[in-house]
Write a protein that holds these residues in place. Structure first.
Motif, PDB file in Angstrom:
ATOM      1  N   ALA A   1       0.858  -1.128  -0.314  1.00 41.26           N
ATOM      2  CA  ALA A   1      -0.140  -0.028   0.057  1.00 41.26           C
ATOM      3  C   ALA A   1       0.864   1.160   0.079  1.00 41.26           C
ATOM      4  CB  ALA A   1      -1.120  -0.148   1.321  1.00 41.26           C
ATOM      5  N   PRO A   2       0.567   2.388  -0.914  1.00 41.95           N
ATOM      6  CA  PRO A   2       1.228   3.457  -0.916  1.00 41.95           C
ATOM      7  C   PRO A   2       1.071   4.294   0.456  1.00 41.95           C
ATOM      8  CG  PRO A   2      -0.498   3.675  -2.391  1.00 41.95           C
ATOM      9  CD  PRO A   2      -0.569   2.172  -1.780  1.00 41.95           C
ATOM     10  N   ARG A   3       2.143   5.029   0.856  1.00 38.25           N
ATOM     11  CA  ARG A   3       2.097   5.785   2.032  1.00 38.25           C
ATOM     12  C   ARG A   3       1.098   6.994   1.687  1.00 38.25           C
ATOM     13  NH1 ARG A   3       3.873   2.897   5.811  1.00 38.25           N
ATOM     14  NH2 ARG A   3       4.554   4.935   7.154  1.00 38.25           N
ATOM     15  N   THR A   4       0.153   7.311   2.877  1.00 36.33           N
ATOM     16  CA  THR A   4      -0.848   8.177   2.539  1.00 36.33           C
ATOM     17  C   THR A   4      -0.342   9.533   2.924  1.00 36.33           C
ATOM     18  OG1 THR A   4      -1.551   7.937   4.585  1.00 36.33           O
ATOM     19  CG2 THR A   4      -2.687   6.508   2.870  1.00 36.33           C
ATOM     20  N   GLY A   5       0.623   9.742   3.693  1.00 37.42           N
ATOM     21  CA  GLY A   5       1.228  10.977   4.395  1.00 37.42           C
ATOM     22  C   GLY A   5       0.700  11.206   5.780  1.00 37.42           C
ATOM     23  N   ASN A   6      -0.351  10.346   6.087  1.00 36.85           N
ATOM     24  CA  ASN A   6      -0.913  10.488   7.599  1.00 36.85           C
ATOM     25  C   ASN A   6      -0.099   9.225   8.239  1.00 36.85           C
ATOM     26  OD1 ASN A   6      -2.160   9.795   9.871  1.00 36.85           O
ATOM     27  ND2 ASN A   6      -4.153  10.960   9.113  1.00 36.85           N
ATOM     28  N   VAL A   7       0.822   9.709   9.091  1.00 35.99           N
ATOM     29  CA  VAL A   7       1.857   8.787   9.733  1.00 35.99           C
ATOM     30  C   VAL A   7       0.997   8.179  10.685  1.00 35.99           C
ATOM     31  CG1 VAL A   7       3.795   8.536  11.309  1.00 35.99           C
ATOM     32  CG2 VAL A   7       3.819  10.420   9.613  1.00 35.99           C
ATOM     33  N   ALA A   8       0.146   8.422  11.501  1.00 34.53           N
ATOM     34  CA  ALA A   8      -0.537   7.562  12.429  1.00 34.53           C
ATOM     35  C   ALA A   8      -1.464   6.542  11.664  1.00 34.53           C
ATOM     36  CB  ALA A   8      -1.555   8.598  13.006  1.00 34.53           C
ATOM     37  N   PHE A   9      -1.921   7.047  10.681  1.00 29.57           N
ATOM     38  CA  PHE A   9      -3.025   6.071   9.855  1.00 29.57           C
ATOM     39  C   PHE A   9      -2.070   4.942   9.263  1.00 29.57           C
ATOM     40  CE2 PHE A   9      -4.760   4.592   5.644  1.00 29.57           C
ATOM     41  CZ  PHE A   9      -5.707   3.995   6.023  1.00 29.57           C
ATOM     42  N   ASP A  10      -0.851   5.303   8.568  1.00 29.78           N
ATOM     43  CA  ASP A  10       0.039   4.361   7.838  1.00 29.78           C
ATOM     44  C   ASP A  10       0.610   3.545   9.049  1.00 29.78           C
ATOM     45  OD1 ASP A  10      -0.342   5.656   5.567  1.00 29.78           O
ATOM     46  OD2 ASP A  10       1.433   6.763   5.589  1.00 29.78           O
ATOM     47  N   ASP A  11       0.988   3.939  10.226  1.00 30.42           N
ATOM     48  CA  ASP A  11       1.275   3.061  11.268  1.00 30.42           C
ATOM     49  C   ASP A  11       0.315   2.145  11.739  1.00 30.42           C
ATOM     50  OD1 ASP A  11       3.797   4.347  11.349  1.00 30.42           O
ATOM     51  OD2 ASP A  11       3.213   5.498  12.954  1.00 30.42           O
ATOM     52  N   TRP A  12      -1.048   2.337  11.757  1.00 30.24           N
ATOM     53  CA  TRP A  12      -1.993   1.563  12.147  1.00 30.24           C
ATOM     54  C   TRP A  12      -2.185   0.480  10.998  1.00 30.24           C
ATOM     55  CZ3 TRP A  12      -6.546   1.011   9.517  1.00 30.24           C
ATOM     56  CH2 TRP A  12      -7.626   0.238  10.011  1.00 30.24           C
ATOM     57  N   ARG A  13      -2.359   1.147   9.748  1.00 32.75           N
ATOM     58  CA  ARG A  13      -2.408  -0.005   8.812  1.00 32.75           C
ATOM     59  C   ARG A  13      -1.320  -0.902   8.723  1.00 32.75           C
ATOM     60  NH1 ARG A  13      -2.138   2.757   3.409  1.00 32.75           N
ATOM     61  NH2 ARG A  13       0.179   2.789   4.085  1.00 32.75           N
ATOM     62  N   ASP A  14      -0.329  -0.595   8.800  1.00 33.28           N
ATOM     63  CA  ASP A  14       0.890  -1.363   8.952  1.00 33.28           C
ATOM     64  C   ASP A  14       0.684  -2.524  10.050  1.00 33.28           C
ATOM     65  OD1 ASP A  14       2.031  -0.263   6.689  1.00 33.28           O
ATOM     66  OD2 ASP A  14       3.508   0.932   7.936  1.00 33.28           O
ATOM     67  N   ALA A  15       0.432  -1.908  11.334  1.00 33.70           N
ATOM     68  CA  ALA A  15       0.272  -2.966  12.474  1.00 33.70           C
ATOM     69  C   ALA A  15      -0.941  -3.767  12.121  1.00 33.70           C
ATOM     70  CB  ALA A  15      -0.119  -2.134  13.516  1.00 33.70           C
ATOM     71  N   GLU A  16      -2.175  -3.537  11.412  1.00 34.03           N
ATOM     72  CA  GLU A  16      -3.173  -4.297  11.071  1.00 34.03           C
ATOM     73  C   GLU A  16      -2.699  -5.506   9.917  1.00 34.03           C
ATOM     74  OE1 GLU A  16      -6.427  -4.557  12.492  1.00 34.03           O
ATOM     75  OE2 GLU A  16      -5.629  -3.521  14.000  1.00 34.03           O
ATOM     76  N   LEU A  17      -1.987  -4.982   8.904  1.00 38.74           N
ATOM     77  CA  LEU A  17      -1.281  -6.071   8.208  1.00 38.74           C
ATOM     78  C   LEU A  17      -0.432  -7.020   8.635  1.00 38.74           C
ATOM     79  CD1 LEU A  17      -0.824  -3.601   4.878  1.00 38.74           C
ATOM     80  CD2 LEU A  17      -2.691  -5.131   5.466  1.00 38.74           C
ATOM     81  N   ARG A  18       0.314  -6.550   9.644  1.00 37.50           N
ATOM     82  CA  ARG A  18       1.161  -7.648  10.521  1.00 37.50           C
ATOM     83  C   ARG A  18       0.517  -8.415  11.378  1.00 37.50           C
ATOM     84  NH1 ARG A  18       4.320  -3.111  11.156  1.00 37.50           N
ATOM     85  NH2 ARG A  18       3.602  -2.750  13.240  1.00 37.50           N
ATOM     86  N   ARG A  19      -0.879  -7.903  11.864  1.00 39.16           N
ATOM     87  CA  ARG A  19      -1.587  -8.786  12.571  1.00 39.16           C
ATOM     88  C   ARG A  19      -2.362  -9.836  11.698  1.00 39.16           C
ATOM     89  NH1 ARG A  19      -6.920  -9.282  13.430  1.00 39.16           N
ATOM     90  NH2 ARG A  19      -7.437  -7.349  12.357  1.00 39.16           N
ATOM     91  N   LEU A  20      -2.687  -9.518  10.357  1.00 37.70           N
ATOM     92  CA  LEU A  20      -3.369 -10.186   9.623  1.00 37.70           C
ATOM     93  C   LEU A  20      -2.353 -11.297   9.028  1.00 37.70           C
ATOM     94  CD1 LEU A  20      -5.723  -7.743   7.613  1.00 37.70           C
ATOM     95  CD2 LEU A  20      -6.406  -9.341   9.052  1.00 37.70           C
ATOM     96  N   ASP A  21      -1.146 -10.875   8.552  1.00 36.08           N
ATOM     97  CA  ASP A  21      -0.099 -11.824   8.399  1.00 36.08           C
ATOM     98  C   ASP A  21      -0.069 -13.042   9.333  1.00 36.08           C
ATOM     99  OD1 ASP A  21      -0.126 -10.451   5.721  1.00 36.08           O
ATOM    100  OD2 ASP A  21       1.910  -9.449   6.608  1.00 36.08           O
ATOM    101  N   GLU A  22      -0.163 -12.472  10.549  1.00 30.23           N
ATOM    102  CA  GLU A  22       0.097 -13.579  11.550  1.00 30.23           C
ATOM    103  C   GLU A  22      -1.005 -14.411  11.808  1.00 30.23           C
ATOM    104  OE1 GLU A  22       1.778 -15.369  14.843  1.00 30.23           O
ATOM    105  OE2 GLU A  22       2.809 -14.232  13.314  1.00 30.23           O
ATOM    106  N   GLU A  23      -2.126 -13.894  11.516  1.00 30.05           N
ATOM    107  CA  GLU A  23      -3.665 -14.769  11.599  1.00 30.05           C
ATOM    108  C   GLU A  23      -3.423 -15.564  10.434  1.00 30.05           C
ATOM    109  OE1 GLU A  23      -6.975 -16.108  13.254  1.00 30.05           O
ATOM    110  OE2 GLU A  23      -5.483 -14.692  14.100  1.00 30.05           O
ATOM    111  N   ARG A  24      -2.858 -15.117   9.317  1.00 29.24           N
ATOM    112  CA  ARG A  24      -2.891 -16.228   8.127  1.00 29.24           C
ATOM    113  C   ARG A  24      -2.163 -17.343   8.386  1.00 29.24           C
ATOM    114  NH1 ARG A  24      -1.662 -12.737   4.249  1.00 29.24           N
ATOM    115  NH2 ARG A  24      -3.791 -12.333   3.665  1.00 29.24           N
ATOM    116  N   ARG A  25      -0.741 -16.929   9.003  1.00 28.89           N
ATOM    117  CA  ARG A  25       0.436 -17.732   9.153  1.00 28.89           C
ATOM    118  C   ARG A  25      -0.339 -19.070  10.044  1.00 28.89           C
ATOM    119  NH1 ARG A  25       3.304 -19.187  13.048  1.00 28.89           N
ATOM    120  NH2 ARG A  25       2.676 -17.540  14.474  1.00 28.89           N
ATOM    121  N   ARG A  26      -0.942 -18.461  11.250  1.00 30.76           N
ATOM    122  CA  ARG A  26      -1.537 -19.233  12.410  1.00 30.76           C
ATOM    123  C   ARG A  26      -2.660 -20.108  11.611  1.00 30.76           C
ATOM    124  NH1 ARG A  26      -2.091 -15.152  16.267  1.00 30.76           N
ATOM    125  NH2 ARG A  26      -4.375 -15.378  15.741  1.00 30.76           N
ATOM    126  N   LEU A  27      -3.444 -19.664  10.706  1.00 35.24           N
ATOM    127  CA  LEU A  27      -4.368 -20.458   9.823  1.00 35.24           C
ATOM    128  C   LEU A  27      -3.623 -21.486   9.012  1.00 35.24           C
ATOM    129  CD1 LEU A  27      -7.001 -17.790   9.036  1.00 35.24           C
ATOM    130  CD2 LEU A  27      -7.372 -19.640  10.458  1.00 35.24           C
TER     131      LEU A  27
END
Length: 147
Positions: free
Chosen positions: A73-99
């Motif tokens: 995903a391209p950076r939006t310029g909003n650091v808080a949103f980008d950090d949240w999105r990156d954390a959610e994507l990491r969480r989803l990747d971890e969930e996919r790995r567990r599944l």
């Protein structure tokens, strides 16, 4: 709807027809279908290993901050949103790995269950065979041959 695929690595009418048709059209195609029928069960483990390795490689790229055009995903310029999105994507990747791990564990469990069932049926067959064999032969048996 059936939970079994029509084209699967087994001797089904569809795979036999594809194999014969493949030999008629172009012999390497028929040979490829034959190889799929014989060794297709092993493809799941191979595919899972390749996916795991690929995820590991691209996860390293993602963690290092590497971004190729069109990937991620391209950076939006909003650091808080980008950090949240990156954390959610990491969480989803971890969930996919567990599944994926749970799926692999279940497949191994089901495979062992089928093996145990097959062993039980074979043992029952051998017991009935020995029982019916002893009724046919009244004499003693030495090394598998009547004495």
């Amino acid at each position: 709807m059936s939970s079994r695929a029509l084209i699967r690595p087994a001797w089904t009418p569809a795979t036999i027809a594809l194999m014969v048709g493949g030999f008629f059209v172009f012999w390497p195609l028929g040979l490829a279908v034959l190889a799929y029928i014989l060794w297709g069960e092993r493809l799941d483990a191979f595919k899972r290993d390749v996916n795991t390795a690929t995820d590991r490689v691209f996860g390293g790229f993602r963690r290092s901050g590497f971004t190729a055009p069109g990937f991620g995903a391209p950076r939006t310029g909003n650091v808080a949103f980008d950090d949240w999105r990156d954390a959610e994507l990491r969480r989803l990747d971890e969930e996919r790995r567990r599944l994926n791990e749970a799926s692999a564990e279940f497949e191994a469990y089901a495979r062992e269950l089928r093996r145990a069932k097959d062993q039980e049926e074979f043992d029952r067959f051998m017991k009935e065979r020995r029982k019916s064999g002893s009724e046919r032969n009244d004499g003693p048996v030495v090394d598998g041959h009547p004495a």
